[in-house]
Design an enzyme around this catalytic site. Sequence first.
Site, PDB file in Angstrom:
ATOM      1  N   SER A 133       0.852  -1.385   0.033  1.00  0.00           N
ATOM      2  CA  SER A 133      -0.057   0.091   0.004  1.00  0.00           C
ATOM      3  C   SER A 133       0.921   1.248   0.069  1.00  0.00           C
ATOM      4  O   SER A 133       2.058   1.222   0.439  1.00  0.00           O
ATOM      5  CB  SER A 133      -0.751   0.016   1.387  1.00  0.00           C
ATOM      6  OG  SER A 133      -1.501   1.322   1.280  1.00  0.00           O
ATOM      7  N   TYR A 147      -1.884  -1.131  10.457  1.00  0.00           N
ATOM      8  CA  TYR A 147      -2.225  -1.429   9.117  1.00  0.00           C
ATOM      9  C   TYR A 147      -0.838  -0.586   8.382  1.00  0.00           C
ATOM     10  O   TYR A 147      -0.177  -1.282   7.487  1.00  0.00           O
ATOM     11  CB  TYR A 147      -3.285  -0.947   8.785  1.00  0.00           C
ATOM     12  CG  TYR A 147      -3.378  -0.926   7.228  1.00  0.00           C
ATOM     13  CD1 TYR A 147      -3.754  -2.170   6.598  1.00  0.00           C
ATOM     14  CD2 TYR A 147      -3.435   0.217   6.255  1.00  0.00           C
ATOM     15  CE1 TYR A 147      -4.013  -2.316   5.252  1.00  0.00           C
ATOM     16  CE2 TYR A 147      -3.495   0.101   4.907  1.00  0.00           C
ATOM     17  CZ  TYR A 147      -3.759  -1.234   4.347  1.00  0.00           C
ATOM     18  OH  TYR A 147      -3.955  -1.622   3.078  1.00  0.00           O
TER      19      TYR A 147
HETATM   20  N1  LIG Z   1      -8.703  -0.561  -1.170  1.00  0.00           N
HETATM   21  C1  LIG Z   1      -7.552   0.071  -0.883  1.00  0.00           C
HETATM   22  O1  LIG Z   1      -7.811   1.424  -0.878  1.00  0.00           O
HETATM   23  C2  LIG Z   1      -6.193  -0.399  -0.776  1.00  0.00           C
HETATM   24  C3  LIG Z   1      -5.131   0.372  -0.834  1.00  0.00           C
HETATM   25  C4  LIG Z   1      -3.936  -0.153  -0.748  1.00  0.00           C
HETATM   26  C5  LIG Z   1      -3.603  -1.501  -0.573  1.00  0.00           C
HETATM   27  N2  LIG Z   1      -4.690  -2.448  -0.226  1.00  0.00           N
HETATM   28  C6  LIG Z   1      -4.536  -3.679  -0.021  1.00  0.00           C
HETATM   29  O2  LIG Z   1      -4.961  -4.361  -1.255  1.00  0.00           O
HETATM   30  C7  LIG Z   1      -5.256  -5.687  -0.589  1.00  0.00           C
HETATM   31  C8  LIG Z   1      -6.563  -6.133  -1.110  1.00  0.00           C
HETATM   32  O3  LIG Z   1      -7.628  -5.463  -0.555  1.00  0.00           O
HETATM   33  P1  LIG Z   1      -8.624  -4.887  -1.150  1.00  0.00           P
HETATM   34  O4  LIG Z   1      -8.720  -3.357  -1.151  1.00  0.00           O
HETATM   35  O5  LIG Z   1      -9.149  -5.611  -2.553  1.00  0.00           O
HETATM   36  O6  LIG Z   1      -9.813  -5.270  -0.075  1.00  0.00           O
HETATM   37  P2  LIG Z   1     -11.022  -6.132  -0.207  1.00  0.00           P
HETATM   38  O7  LIG Z   1     -12.189  -5.964  -1.215  1.00  0.00           O
HETATM   39  O8  LIG Z   1     -11.742  -6.069   1.232  1.00  0.00           O
HETATM   40  O9  LIG Z   1     -10.507  -7.710  -0.323  1.00  0.00           O
HETATM   41  C9  LIG Z   1      -9.513  -8.117   0.610  1.00  0.00           C
HETATM   42  C10 LIG Z   1      -9.432  -9.728  -0.005  1.00  0.00           C
HETATM   43  O10 LIG Z   1      -8.388 -10.199   1.100  1.00  0.00           O
HETATM   44  C11 LIG Z   1      -9.123 -11.573   1.547  1.00  0.00           C
HETATM   45  N3  LIG Z   1      -8.510 -11.781   2.822  1.00  0.00           N
HETATM   46  C12 LIG Z   1      -8.753 -11.157   3.787  1.00  0.00           C
HETATM   47  N4  LIG Z   1      -8.267 -11.749   5.048  1.00  0.00           N
HETATM   48  C13 LIG Z   1      -8.045 -13.249   4.471  1.00  0.00           C
HETATM   49  C14 LIG Z   1      -7.896 -14.283   5.291  1.00  0.00           C
HETATM   50  N5  LIG Z   1      -7.347 -14.475   6.446  1.00  0.00           N
HETATM   51  N6  LIG Z   1      -7.474 -15.422   4.521  1.00  0.00           N
HETATM   52  C15 LIG Z   1      -7.540 -15.357   3.074  1.00  0.00           C
HETATM   53  N7  LIG Z   1      -8.212 -14.523   2.402  1.00  0.00           N
HETATM   54  C16 LIG Z   1      -8.383 -13.155   3.243  1.00  0.00           C
HETATM   55  C17 LIG Z   1     -10.509 -11.420   1.303  1.00  0.00           C
HETATM   56  O11 LIG Z   1     -11.148 -12.819   1.130  1.00  0.00           O
HETATM   57  P3  LIG Z   1     -12.172 -13.412   2.043  1.00  0.00           P
HETATM   58  O12 LIG Z   1     -12.697 -12.582   2.921  1.00  0.00           O
HETATM   59  O13 LIG Z   1     -13.272 -14.040   1.257  1.00  0.00           O
HETATM   60  O14 LIG Z   1     -11.271 -14.151   3.029  1.00  0.00           O
HETATM   61  C18 LIG Z   1     -10.694 -10.530   0.134  1.00  0.00           C
HETATM   62  O15 LIG Z   1     -10.744 -11.282  -1.049  1.00  0.00           O
HETATM   63  C19 LIG Z   1      -5.062  -5.820   0.819  1.00  0.00           C
HETATM   64  O16 LIG Z   1      -3.795  -6.306   0.997  1.00  0.00           O
HETATM   65  C20 LIG Z   1      -5.014  -4.401   0.910  1.00  0.00           C
HETATM   66  O17 LIG Z   1      -4.596  -3.945   2.278  1.00  0.00           O
HETATM   67  C21 LIG Z   1      -5.940  -1.746  -0.458  1.00  0.00           C
END
Ligand SMILES: NC(=O)c1ccc[n+]([C@@H]2O[C@H](COP(=O)([O-])OP(=O)(O)OC[C@H]3O[C@@H](n4cnc5c(N)ncnc54)[C@H](OP(=O)(O)O)[C@@H]3O)[C@@H](O)[C@H]2O)c1
Length: 254
Positions: A133, A147
């Site tokens: 991130s 985080y």
């Molecule tokens: N959205 C943003 O603004 C942003 C910015 C920078 C970085 N990120 C990073 O991008 C990545 C993806 O996040 P996102 O934004 O796409 O959020 P999201 O829509 O909430 O997706 C998160 C994903 O992680 C999976 N996950 C969470 N805990 C898990 C576990 N214990 N075991 C297996 N899978 C797990 C969830 O699947 P299940 O719940 O089905 O297990 C889901 O598929 C994360 O690492 C986040 O920190 C996001």
Amino acid sequence: MARTALITGASSGIGREIAKNLYSRGFRCILCARREDRLTQLAQELGENTRVVVCDVSQKQGCYDLYEQVKDENIGVLINAAGFGLFGKFTETELERELAMIDTNITAVHILTKLFLKDFTAKNRGYIMNVASSAGLMEGGPYMSTYYASKAYVTDLTCAVARELEEMGSNVHICALCPGPVDTEFNDVAGTKFGVKAITAKYCSDVAVKGMFAKQTVIVPSLTMKLAAGASKLVPRKMLVAMTGRIQSKKGDA
Ligand SMILES: NC(=O)c1ccc[n+]([C@@H]2O[C@H](COP(=O)([O-])OP(=O)(O)OC[C@H]3O[C@@H](n4cnc5c(N)ncnc54)[C@H](OP(=O)(O)O)[C@@H]3O)[C@@H](O)[C@H]2O)c1
């Protein structure tokens, strides 16, 4: 045999869009997360050859089992996208939730990177993308402290391993994706809202996959975040953390 990509966090957001992108590039996809119904639905959208592996990567054993289940599948790309955030003062946030975050955002990424990197370096080919991130570039983020720290770990580890691979003359590539706000389910899970306009998960993923195959080490998908990350290097740490804290503190009324 089709090249295969393993994507954690494929049930939602960035991981889901990266899976779709890789599939469109001819990769067979192995989709991993906890919500099986979501993964099955995506697998049906993508095509018959797609495999679903339900796994809770916050459990060390879950990561080891995942590796055992897929290690003979000619994996050429690993995307570590599973992760989540948590908003709140460090004195008030729930310890168990933060420890689960550390297990998911740090330990799982560490284990899977290590296991697959050994295989990839033995074959001298392969790509790993660790979804960090822009939080990982900011030297500390009050009100989302765990985080931010977890993403700094991922960014630092990835950059250091990338350097080692470069010095080895390896064909294996590892990169850190460092987006700013992306419109996904992240905010609902973290209990926060964004202070600036978010990019779409599709845009983020398209830039990310392109950057990975172009062998970039740190991929920051939007110009705004590129400028912010660049400017942050010019500001003393104490001031930067205070500025980040001011921005973060406004995000609590989700
Ligand atoms: N959205 C943003 O603004 C942003 C910015 C920078 C970085 N990120 C990073 O991008 C990545 C993806 O996040 P996102 O934004 O796409 O959020 P999201 O829509 O909430 O997706 C998160 C994903 O992680 C999976 N996950 C969470 N805990 C898990 C576990 N214990 N075991 C297996 N899978 C797990 C969830 O699947 P299940 O719940 O089905 O297990 C889901 O598929 C994360 O690492 C986040 O920190 C996001």
